[in-house]
Design a protein around this motif. Structure first.
Motif, PDB file in Angstrom:
ATOM      1  N   UNK A 197       7.922 -78.090  55.335  1.00  0.00           N
ATOM      2  CA  UNK A 197       8.924 -77.630  55.001  1.00  0.00           C
ATOM      3  C   UNK A 197       8.993 -76.364  54.113  1.00  0.00           C
ATOM      4  N   UNK A 198       9.876 -75.740  54.065  1.00  0.00           N
ATOM      5  CA  UNK A 198       9.799 -74.169  53.537  1.00  0.00           C
ATOM      6  C   UNK A 198      11.216 -74.071  52.845  1.00  0.00           C
ATOM      7  N   UNK A 199      11.245 -74.334  51.408  1.00  0.00           N
ATOM      8  CA  UNK A 199      12.357 -74.442  50.411  1.00  0.00           C
ATOM      9  C   UNK A 199      12.452 -73.132  49.756  1.00  0.00           C
ATOM     10  N   UNK A 200      13.744 -72.802  49.779  1.00  0.00           N
ATOM     11  CA  UNK A 200      13.867 -71.442  49.017  1.00  0.00           C
ATOM     12  C   UNK A 200      13.196 -70.110  49.358  1.00  0.00           C
ATOM     13  N   UNK A 201      12.623 -70.117  50.461  1.00  0.00           N
ATOM     14  CA  UNK A 201      11.904 -68.993  51.147  1.00  0.00           C
ATOM     15  C   UNK A 201      10.499 -68.887  50.148  1.00  0.00           C
ATOM     16  N   UNK A 202      10.316 -69.737  49.433  1.00  0.00           N
ATOM     17  CA  UNK A 202       8.923 -69.505  48.720  1.00  0.00           C
ATOM     18  C   UNK A 202       8.179 -70.837  48.295  1.00  0.00           C
ATOM     19  N   UNK A 203       8.682 -72.012  48.468  1.00  0.00           N
ATOM     20  CA  UNK A 203       8.247 -73.157  48.319  1.00  0.00           C
ATOM     21  C   UNK A 203       7.785 -73.935  49.746  1.00  0.00           C
ATOM     22  N   UNK A 204       6.594 -74.176  49.753  1.00  0.00           N
ATOM     23  CA  UNK A 204       6.260 -74.841  51.155  1.00  0.00           C
ATOM     24  C   UNK A 204       5.511 -76.122  50.578  1.00  0.00           C
ATOM     25  N   UNK A 205       6.127 -77.137  51.540  1.00  0.00           N
ATOM     26  CA  UNK A 205       5.397 -78.418  51.394  1.00  0.00           C
ATOM     27  C   UNK A 205       4.904 -79.070  52.507  1.00  0.00           C
ATOM     28  N   UNK A 206       3.917 -80.017  52.473  1.00  0.00           N
ATOM     29  CA  UNK A 206       3.436 -80.406  53.534  1.00  0.00           C
ATOM     30  C   UNK A 206       2.822 -81.830  53.303  1.00  0.00           C
ATOM     31  N   UNK A 207       3.039 -82.752  53.954  1.00  0.00           N
ATOM     32  CA  UNK A 207       2.497 -84.263  53.959  1.00  0.00           C
ATOM     33  C   UNK A 207       1.834 -84.522  55.248  1.00  0.00           C
ATOM     34  N   UNK A 208       0.523 -85.163  55.203  1.00  0.00           N
ATOM     35  CA  UNK A 208       0.163 -85.974  56.446  1.00  0.00           C
ATOM     36  C   UNK A 208      -0.764 -87.300  55.854  1.00  0.00           C
TER      37      UNK A 208
END
Length: 614
Positions: A168-179
């Motif tokens: 995901x990309x939140x508020x154009x500055x926060x990136x999240x990843x889960x695997x």
């Protein structure tokens, strides 16, 4: 479940929102009998986008292959809940196998698939997949459970598997990843994995991260662990988990106003900093803090560049489970200086009748890093880099941050390229380089001090031989070597033709002194159309050193337009001294009805370089 649009064979007109047909439905062109659905009663509802068939018989090339007393299916691309085409098969370990997935269209941005799987020798497995899509992120959760595996001789007959993916990309500055993946036991994927390459998996990733992008800087928090499935890997050789890793990176930024002299360039500063907690159950573990501030003064011009740089490697440890008498809080401060200079000469020429631009690019790179004793520091994430042309210009001969190589050396390299004048496309490139050492290299992970005064020569070559052919080669030449003077070489030839035709030929060898890293392989892979209705795919990875086929894939796909049938088999070995595993996959795709069997496209993309699912 999504159906493909196609042509419907009709014998009656539209009645209200329904189209009634005497007995036949197909998405194939008129006159084709590639596949048909014949029914005692067939009704197509154009408004709802569904069809209903009673007393239905599926025929492929006129041959009946399946009977269904009742069938409901989509006739457009709208998603609907319902039973998907089943998969079936047989094997010595599982017996007769049947899986009947049910698709649940929960919402426009959310769906799920629930799959009962019957195996006559094992029992009934229940699997599920949940997918979602929001404005900021997308995710997928898959889980399987087999309550009582009658054919498993392990300690617990309850077997399960789990996988979660998110990005995901939140508020154009926060990136999240889960695997995150986990299974109940080491043999789960080999016994119950439903894809053809399950037996080649040695580790399962368990990783999650959150990153924040600032203006010229980045901070990231990550946790990363593994589940090891290969029991031949000794416990002490398994990878460390990072629980957690906190990273801060400041991109090189100018520290003087742009109004300063362009002739002298402008200095830049940067910083890489990390905190890691390395976790391991069988050897030394603990915390590490590192920081590497950087100051450089780049001078870039169209005719080349000159980039002096200075950095300091700072590191501090807090260790647990060390050997008696070993330091529990080692650390080091190691400065490093380097100067990178390159010139670019150009001239107009021709390349087999094509107007071209030829370059000549000599390059010198000097590196000085004083020796610092780092033997008290463990090796959490460092390894020695493979010697290649790209590594000639690196400021550390090790990956990671546990070992900073001492250096007093200069690299001399030269490259020449041929570029198509009209488009800038590279037609030919040749590079050659060597490192000259002014001091011994005392910092090592394994092995004695290196005392050579120069490195082997390293060269690379790539050329567009003909319009659709590309050749690549790299080699390492050591005229002073006691054994083979060319211990490392790679040769590749690639063909990319019309109608998705591709061919890859490769020869790779590594004859270093480290026995575990030695190999000599040939690799052939291809995708070849056969006429207008079929194509063949395959790969053959052969170990010349051991005289063993390590990976062999062969497959064929029939059909076009409204139907396809794919058959792929694989013969795979993890190691030369282990028994091979053999797998077969079959998939039948009928446009408008869906696919029957196992998907194989992603597997072929991993196996065959350049392959893509259209």
């Amino acid at each position: 479940f999504q159906a493909d649009d196609g042509i419907r064979d009709t014998s009656r007109g539209l009645v209200g929102s329904e189209m009634c047909i005497r007995d036949r439905y197909t998405t194939c062109p008129p006159g084709s009998n590639a596949w048909t659905l014949r029914a005692g009663k067939l009704k197509l509802d154009q408004y709802a986008g569904v069809g209903e068939a009673r007393d239905a018989r599926l025929r492929i090339r006129g041959v009946p292959v399946l009977y269904m007393p009742y069938l409901r299916f989509p006739i457009d691309d709208r998603r609907r809940s319902g039973i998907l085409p089943p998969t079936f098969g047989t094997s010595d370990d599982d017996g007769v196998e049947l899986a009947v997935p049910y698709y649940w269209n929960i919402a426009p941005h959310m769906d799920a698939t629930i799959t009962p799987r019957i195996m006559t020798k094992r029992g009934v497995q229940l699997g599920g997949e949940f997918r979602y899509l929001t404005r900021a992120d997308t995710g997928e959760i898959r889980a399987e459970i087999l309550p009582d595996d009658r054919n498993y001789d392990g300690e617990d007959s309850l077997r399960w598997g789990f996988n979660a993916l998110e990005e995901g990309l939140w508020f154009d500055r926060v990136r999240t990843q889960l695997d995150f993946s986990a299974v109940s036991d080491d043999e789960y994927l080999e016994d119950l994995g439903n894809n053809i390459d399950a037996t080649s998996t040695r580790y399962l990733d368990q990783r999650g991260l959150v990153s924040y992008f600032g203006s010229g800087w980045l901070t990231q928090i990550q946790v990363h662990g593994f589940q090891t499935l290969d029991q031949t890997i000794a416990p002490e050789d398994r990878p460390y988990g990072r629980l957690p890793q906190i990273l801060f990176r400041l991109s090189p930024a100018e520290v003087l106003p742009r109004a300063t002299s362009r002739l002298l360039g402008r200095p830049t500063v940067g910083l890489d900093a990390e905190y890691n907690h390395f976790d391991h159950n069988h050897k030394v573990h603990g915390q590490r803090i590192t920081a590497t501030p950087l100051l450089s003064w780049p001078l870039n011009r169209s005719w080349g560049h000159l980039i002096p740089a200075a950095r300091v490697h700072l590191s501090s440890y807090d260790l647990t489970a060390t050997d008696p008498g070993s330091e529990t809080s080692p650390g080091y401060v190691i400065p490093s200086l380097d100067v990178d200079g390159k010139l670019v000469f150009e001239r107009q020429t021709s390349w087999f009748g094509t107007n071209a631009l030829q370059t000549l690019e000599p390059r010198l790179y000097y590196l000085y890093t004083p020796y610092a004793d780092q033997n008290d520091a463990p090796v959490f994430d460092s390894s020695e880099l493979d010697f290649s042309f790209a590594s000639l210009y690196r400021n550390n001969r090790f990956t990671g941050r546990d070992r900073i190589g001492d250096a007093n050396q200069i690299t001399a390299g030269i490259s020449s390229r041929m570029l198509r004048a009209a488009s800038g496309e590279e037609l030919f490139r040749v590079s050659l380089g060597q490192v000259y050492y002014f001091a011994d290299r005392r910092v090592q992970i394994d092995g004695p001090t290196q005392t050579d005064t120069s490195s082997p020569y390293i060269g690379e070559l790539s050329a567009r031989v003909f319009e659709n052919w590309m050749g690549r080669a790299s080699l390492q030449w050591d005229p002073d070597a006691e054994g083979d003077p060319v211990p490392r070489r790679t040769l590749r030839l690639e063909y990319r033709g019309p109608e998705r035709t591709l061919l890859n030929l490769a020869y790779r060898t590594e004859l270093t002194t480290v026995e575990a890293n030695r190999y000599e392989d040939t690799d052939l892979s291809f995708r070849l159309p056969v006429g207008t209705q079929a194509e063949m795919v395959g790969r053959w990875l052969y170990s010349v050193r051991y005289g063993e086929t390590m990976d062999a894939v062969a497959g064929i796909e029939f059909g076009k337009c409204c139907w396809r049938m794919s058959i792929v088999g694989r013969h795979f070995k993890r190691r030369p001294d282990e028994a091979a595993s053999t797998s077969v996959m079959l998939q039948i795709h009928l446009a408008g009805l869906g696919a029957i069997g196992d998907p194989i496209g992603e597997f072929l993309e991993r196996e065959i370089y350049g392959y893509s699912v259209d």
